[in-house]
Design a protein around this motif. Structure first.
Motif, short mmCIF file in Angstrom:
data_model
loop_
_atom_site.label_atom_id
_atom_site.label_comp_id
_atom_site.label_asym_id
_atom_site.label_seq_id
_atom_site.Cartn_x
_atom_site.Cartn_y
_atom_site.Cartn_z
N LYS A 238 0.52 -1.34 0.07
CA LYS A 238 0.10 -0.24 0.20
C LYS A 238 1.14 1.42 0.11
CE LYS A 238 -1.19 1.18 5.10
NZ LYS A 238 -0.83 -0.46 5.51
N SER A 239 1.85 1.18 0.49
CA SER A 239 3.25 2.26 0.16
C SER A 239 4.28 2.46 0.11
CB SER A 239 2.89 3.19 1.88
OG SER A 239 3.58 2.45 2.58
N LEU A 240 5.53 2.01 0.42
CA LEU A 240 6.24 1.68 -0.13
C LEU A 240 6.95 0.13 0.42
CD1 LEU A 240 8.15 4.94 0.79
CD2 LEU A 240 6.89 4.48 -1.36
N ARG B 127 -3.72 9.89 -0.27
CA ARG B 127 -5.09 9.12 1.09
C ARG B 127 -5.72 10.27 1.73
NH1 ARG B 127 -0.16 5.40 0.04
NH2 ARG B 127 -0.76 3.71 -1.53
N LYS B 128 -4.40 10.77 2.84
CA LYS B 128 -5.04 11.20 3.47
C LYS B 128 -6.44 12.68 3.75
CE LYS B 128 -2.24 14.01 5.62
NZ LYS B 128 -2.13 15.57 5.91
N VAL C 105 -6.19 6.05 -4.59
CA VAL C 105 -3.99 6.07 -5.19
C VAL C 105 -3.35 4.94 -5.58
CG1 VAL C 105 -2.43 6.78 -4.90
CG2 VAL C 105 -4.00 7.54 -3.41
N GLU C 106 -2.80 5.13 -6.58
CA GLU C 106 -2.50 3.19 -6.81
C GLU C 106 -1.42 3.77 -7.55
OE1 GLU C 106 -5.26 0.42 -8.72
OE2 GLU C 106 -2.86 -0.62 -9.75
N ILE C 107 -0.04 3.31 -7.85
CA ILE C 107 1.17 3.35 -8.09
C ILE C 107 1.74 2.44 -8.50
CG2 ILE C 107 3.75 4.57 -7.77
CD1 ILE C 107 2.53 4.83 -4.20
N GLU C 108 1.82 2.43 -9.92
CA GLU C 108 2.34 2.29 -11.21
C GLU C 108 4.06 2.27 -11.52
OE1 GLU C 108 -0.14 -0.46 -14.40
OE2 GLU C 108 -1.14 0.33 -13.15
N MET D 145 7.24 9.55 -4.74
CA MET D 145 5.55 8.54 -4.54
C MET D 145 5.50 8.54 -2.73
SD MET D 145 7.45 4.84 -5.63
CE MET D 145 7.46 4.46 -4.60
N LYS D 146 6.22 9.36 -1.82
CA LYS D 146 5.97 8.97 -0.62
C LYS D 146 4.99 10.15 -0.11
CE LYS D 146 7.53 8.20 3.67
NZ LYS D 146 6.41 7.76 4.45
N ASP E 148 1.67 14.95 8.65
CA ASP E 148 2.54 15.70 8.49
C ASP E 148 2.16 17.27 9.07
OD1 ASP E 148 -0.11 15.87 7.36
OD2 ASP E 148 0.46 16.79 5.83
N LYS E 149 1.65 17.10 9.89
CA LYS E 149 1.06 18.12 10.76
C LYS E 149 1.78 18.12 12.50
CE LYS E 149 -2.83 20.30 8.79
NZ LYS E 149 -2.79 18.96 7.87
N CYS F 288 12.79 9.22 7.58
CA CYS F 288 11.67 10.03 6.67
C CYS F 288 11.82 11.52 6.79
CB CYS F 288 10.13 9.62 6.75
SG CYS F 288 9.83 7.74 7.14
N LEU G 211 1.79 -1.00 -6.40
CA LEU G 211 1.83 -0.26 -4.94
C LEU G 211 0.11 0.49 -5.20
CD1 LEU G 211 4.84 1.35 -5.19
CD2 LEU G 211 4.80 -0.35 -3.76
N THR G 212 -0.86 -0.13 -3.94
CA THR G 212 -1.83 0.57 -4.07
C THR G 212 -2.21 -0.23 -3.09
OG1 THR G 212 -3.93 1.38 -4.55
CG2 THR G 212 -2.80 -1.25 -5.64
N TYR H 200 12.21 0.85 8.54
CA TYR H 200 11.54 2.33 9.60
C TYR H 200 12.91 1.88 10.56
CZ TYR H 200 7.41 3.46 7.88
OH TYR H 200 6.49 4.19 7.11
#
Lengths: 411, 75
Positions: free
Chosen positions: A38-40, B51-52, B57-60, B43-44, A132-133, A141, A83-84, A47
């Protein structure tokens, strides 16, 4: 928008150490394999700054670099990576589906390696300042953003202390809120010693978060002393939470058996309560959560998926074939009676070879295959099929009895 | 429902995110924006932001080190 349908042998949910290892095994077994993250890619391991206890890297390696190697290896074996987010799953039956916002992926087997997400403090206003808040979960990161600023770290485990020390390279001050008494931390001893010596680190013992405060962004954390209930205002530019993880099993809970905490229950073969669905890594209920154990889980789940798919094909195409009358001999090579009766079965096989198809299943070696017949059978037993359906079970096996049965079935 | 493209190749953070945010403002619910990026930081932060906001969202990975981020505007 009409969703696309795509077909795979195996779909793996989660691109951490466990998922990537499963992908390596499935890819190498020439299965058409998709990994969804879903992310990276890299998961929780990315981490961690330094991984010193993963075998094969005596000089240590960063989590990010190690996971890059995993990724490369999976790609070398032809694994597709998307990636989804997974929106929903349907895991029962032979055609399992995994749905993302654009595509419905069909799979014969699914491996759940979705890991966990950081646990929140559940203190007041927390959700207003996530990511990000001002409330962050990844020093690697976000550290650079806090150059020459003051940050707070919540927690005292390995991640909290190690990431806290990493933050001191950027921030001018790192305040650590620890729930325990003075001097007590959950982190490993080496990290503790280094942290206590670090002039930029300050510890607030016996404290938990009472609330997060700020306008647009977080600028104050109000801590509570758990012994005196005294509230302590601490002005900060950001706050990092390292108080553990929760499993990502929200979308699974109607289908997969979970523990009270939400972890997936598996046996030692990584099988879940649903056939053809495996789980691996931190999402499982297990004793030790490390890259090395995730890798072990991933390998077992990958091989499990491969065996399950091979077995399914064998079951459908051979055992439950429709061309001839089927005679399935369930036996065990270690049982003398079973071995003796094999002669009778083979005699029948020779005589009626044009009319019947004989399959012998050693229930000891192929327990999964035997289980697919969906019957509690004592060996030795014979199961007859016609047009791919089970029509009779014979326990009193002899040449004469088989001949009698075949005659009846043929009529 | 339209599918729009946004070329952010060669652009470093936070430019892709800012451009994405601006572009999304003018889009209708159900429209899809495809953001092309080749900086891994985008990408991050681009997907994280989207999403927030509640978008899909989908990344290819279209090439080694080059990605397309699909964002469906949901509100």
């Amino acid at each position: 928008m009409e969703k696309k349908h795509e077909y795979y042998d195996v779909v793996i949910i989660g691109g951490g150490a466990a998922g990537l290892t499963s992908a390596i095994y499935c890819g190498r077994a020439r299965l058409k394999t998709l990994l969804i993250e879903k992310s990276l890619l890299g998961g929780l391991a990315t981490y961690t700054n330094e991984i010193a206890n993963y075998p094969g890297f005596p000089d240590g390696i960063t989590g990010l670099d190690l996971m890059k190697l995993f990724e490369k290896q999976a790609k070398n074996f032809g694994v597709d990576i998307k990636l989804t987010d997974v929106k929903s799953v349907q895991l029962r039956g032979e055609d399992k589906t995994v749905e993302t916002f654009r595509v419905i992926y069909h799979a014969k087997s699914v491996i759940l390696a979705s890991g966990g997400k950081p646990r929140l403090t559940k203190a007041k206003n927390e959700e207003n300042f996530l990511y990000d808040k001002g409330i962050s979960f990844c020093a690697t990161c976000d550290a650079a953003y806090y150059t020459d600023k003051t940050v707070m770290v919540i927690g005292s485990g390995d991640a909290a202390i190690e990431e806290g020390m990493f933050l001191t390279k950027f921030a001018k001050k790192v305040i650590v809120s620890v729930i325990h008494d003075v001097g007590i931390m959950d982190a490993n001893k080496i990290a503790q010693e280094q942290a206590l010596k670090n002039p930029k680190m300050q510890f607030l013992w016996n404290t938990v978060v009472d609330s997060f405060e700020g306008e647009e962004r977080l600028n104050k954390v109000i801590l509570k002393n758990v012994k005196t209930n005294e509230l302590i205002d601490v002005t900060v530019d950001g706050c990092f939470l390292f108080i553990g993880y929760e499993p990502n099993t929200e979308i699974l809970k109607e289908q997969i058996k979970l523990t009270k905490q939400g972890y997936i229950i598996t046996n030692e073969k990584m099988e879940t309560n649903i056939e053809g669905v495996f789980a691996a890594g931190d999402v499982r209920d297990k004793f030790l959560k490390q890259v090395s154990t995730a890798v072990g889980d991933g390998a077992i789940a990958g091989v499990g998926a491969e065996k399950y798919i091979a077995e399914s094909e064998l079951f459908q195409n051979e055992i439950m074939q429709k061309e001839k009358i089927g005679l399935i001999y369930l036996w065990s090579a270690i049982d003398e009676k079973c071995r003796n009766l094999l002669v009778h079965v083979e005699k029948v096989e020779k005589e009626f070879k044009d009319e019947i198809k004989v399959n012998k299943i050693d229930v000891y070696k192929n327990a999964g295959l035997a289980a697919r017949l969906n019957m509690q059978l004592d060996v030795p037993a014979i199961v007859y099929t016609k047009n791919g359906n089970i029509i009779k079970v014979l326990n009193d096996i002899s040449y004469e009895n088989i001949c009698r049965d075949l005659k009846i079935i043929n009529e | 429902m339209a599918e729009l493209r946004l070329d952010c190749l060669g652009e470093a953070c936070p430019v892709p995110l800012l451009k994405t945010q601006k572009k999304m403002e003018g889009m209708k619910v159900g429209d899809i924006l495809v953001v092309e990026i080749d900086h891994s930081c985008a990408m991050k932060n681009v997907p994280e932001w989207a999403r927030k906001e509640g978008h899909n969202v989908e990344i290819e990975e279209v090439d080694d080190g080059q990605w397309e981020i699909y964002i469906e505007k949901t509100k």
